[in-house]
Design an enzyme around this catalytic site. Sequence first.
Site, PDB file in Angstrom:
ATOM      1  N   LYS A 116       0.812  -1.221   0.000  1.00 52.90           N
ATOM      2  CA  LYS A 116       0.000   0.000   0.000  1.00 52.90           C
ATOM      3  C   LYS A 116       0.843   1.268   0.000  1.00 52.90           C
ATOM      4  CE  LYS A 116      -4.141  -1.910   2.075  1.00 52.90           C
ATOM      5  NZ  LYS A 116      -5.234  -1.559   2.976  1.00 52.90           N
ATOM      6  N   GLY A 165      -9.685  -5.058   5.735  1.00 54.30           N
ATOM      7  CA  GLY A 165      -9.949  -4.307   6.964  1.00 54.30           C
ATOM      8  C   GLY A 165      -9.079  -4.737   8.135  1.00 54.30           C
ATOM      9  N   GLU A 200      -1.465   7.275   8.438  1.00 54.23           N
ATOM     10  CA  GLU A 200      -2.270   8.242   7.688  1.00 54.23           C
ATOM     11  C   GLU A 200      -3.062   9.099   8.657  1.00 54.23           C
ATOM     12  OE1 GLU A 200      -5.203   6.358   5.225  1.00 54.23           O
ATOM     13  OE2 GLU A 200      -3.729   5.666   3.791  1.00 54.23           O
ATOM     14  N   LYS A 201      -3.429  10.257   8.187  1.00 56.38           N
ATOM     15  CA  LYS A 201      -4.389  11.087   8.917  1.00 56.38           C
ATOM     16  C   LYS A 201      -5.689  10.298   8.993  1.00 56.38           C
ATOM     17  CE  LYS A 201      -6.291  14.827  10.516  1.00 56.38           C
ATOM     18  NZ  LYS A 201      -5.964  15.022  11.930  1.00 56.38           N
ATOM     19  N   LYS A 237     -17.201  -3.725   4.615  1.00 58.26           N
ATOM     20  CA  LYS A 237     -18.431  -3.244   3.981  1.00 58.26           C
ATOM     21  C   LYS A 237     -19.633  -4.128   4.327  1.00 58.26           C
ATOM     22  CE  LYS A 237     -15.377  -1.699   0.345  1.00 58.26           C
ATOM     23  NZ  LYS A 237     -14.726  -2.087  -0.924  1.00 58.26           N
ATOM     24  N   GLU A 275      -9.988   3.013  -4.846  1.00 59.23           N
ATOM     25  CA  GLU A 275     -10.755   3.413  -3.661  1.00 59.23           C
ATOM     26  C   GLU A 275     -10.312   4.783  -3.141  1.00 59.23           C
ATOM     27  OE1 GLU A 275     -12.060  -0.822  -1.736  1.00 59.23           O
ATOM     28  OE2 GLU A 275     -10.350   0.157  -0.793  1.00 59.23           O
ATOM     29  N   ASN A 289      -7.738  -2.011  -5.482  1.00 56.29           N
ATOM     30  CA  ASN A 289      -7.944  -3.454  -5.384  1.00 56.29           C
ATOM     31  C   ASN A 289      -7.812  -4.069  -6.768  1.00 56.29           C
ATOM     32  OD1 ASN A 289      -8.320  -3.767  -2.606  1.00 56.29           O
ATOM     33  ND2 ASN A 289     -10.398  -3.000  -2.781  1.00 56.29           N
ATOM     34  N   ARG A 291      -8.651  -6.796  -8.328  1.00 52.85           N
ATOM     35  CA  ARG A 291      -9.499  -7.984  -8.502  1.00 52.85           C
ATOM     36  C   ARG A 291     -10.939  -7.558  -8.693  1.00 52.85           C
ATOM     37  NH1 ARG A 291     -12.033  -7.492  -3.656  1.00 52.85           N
ATOM     38  NH2 ARG A 291     -10.705  -6.761  -1.978  1.00 52.85           N
TER      39      ARG A 291
END
Length: 448
Positions: A116, A165, A200-201, A237, A275, A289, A291
């Site tokens: 990432k 996640g 990250e923020k 999700k 995303e 992502n 896929r």
Amino acid sequence: MFEKVLIANRGEVALRIHRACREMGIKTVAVHSVVDANAMHVKLADEAVCIGPANAKESYLNKANIISAALMTGADAIHPGYGFLSENADFAEMVEAHGLVWIGPKPEMIRKMGDKVEARRLAKDAGLPVTPGSDEEVATVLDAIQWGEALGYPVIIKASAGGGGKGMRVVQRADDMEMAFTLAQNEARAAFGNEGVYIEKYFTNPRHIEVQILADNYGHVLHLGERDCSLQRNHQKVLEETPSPALNPEERERLGKMAVDFVQKIGYSNVGTVEFLYENGQFYFMEMNTRLQVEHPITEAVTGLDIVREQIRMAAGQTLDIRQEDLQFHGVAIECRINAEDPNTFTPCPGKIGQWHVPGGLAVRVDSGMYAGCDVPPNYDSLVAKLIVSGRTRNGALMRLKRALGEFVIEGIQTTIPLHQAITESPDFIDGQYDIHWLEEFIKNRKA
Ligand code: ADP
């Protein structure tokens, strides 16, 4: 075109791929674990090969057994579905090394986006706004504290190799950093075999908005609009809709262009999802992502395209024969992920299904591998069905969603249908007023 495709997955996703193959005249090979011998994806496939015991590590994640099954049955290609090995660059390489076609993006692209930190760098280089954060992995607690100061609390620590996640930790203040940082590294090591993390923020009321893209091997890139996936629990999700009720036409166009531009610049091919977090009219790239996504059917509902068919065609070297300007978006679509879980505690409820009846009617789709009398094994993801409805207007889709949720009869196991019903009755949801934290608050208040 391929003659035979091996589907390296189970349940509704394996069925989804099988259906696209069937409609294209392609034979399918199912793989399954011992406990899935009677699963629907096994029954419907042309051939099936048992690849190991219930434990996913020894079956659905068993690379060597899956490749052997493909070679044994004479398959031309492997479709990984989503989850399991779908974002595993080593597996994709192994597939290609055995002379089989990998139905997905190039392995090196999967590898780049799977890191990432690297994905953020690529997005930044391509001129995309990214979530403010560290440009490198953060190696020590001292560095982490400095990043906390620089970004301003709250911040979120994420695993570079993260996914699903997992491996994320929100830190509210400097005093908590040392502990959180160590825990995050440990979690990352345990879950992904790699302790690398970045910071990250942490946004306080963003929406999660993602763009579906299709890209053939010849540089043609299309976006199929956005999906709003802000309704989440534990960063996972729960319900998705398209279009996002939060965007105006100008923002929608800007977002689509940004995603296409990025994919073109990095030379990505096959299907993918870019995303973003969206807050106060701004988009921030979060990750890509590499896929097919669980929630792809809502995009299919509003575009009329079969995304899996396009994916298979592109992997077979065919060109995209749709142009962006020819694409039309019709109405609104919503998906509910129905899990075999206690709807209050979210404890998984595997077991034997008794009665099983799913809704039907206009613009209602149920993707599921379940049937009356089948088992929901405790070994895998608890998703048992996806309900996808669409309507000409958002209100029409909502009314249809409520109607369809009420038609389910699932006996023998508990499901999250009551949660979805409660969401559809909530004024905030009806007004489209929600962010990524809304659902957790809603669940808390429901219990209180
Ligand atoms: P994964 O690959 O594990 O799904 P993501 O990076 O996609 O991880 O993040 C999952 C979810 O976590 C997002 O949809 C969002 O709800 C939340 N999230 C991630 N990054 C941030 C952030 N910087 N601020 C607030 N929420 C975040």
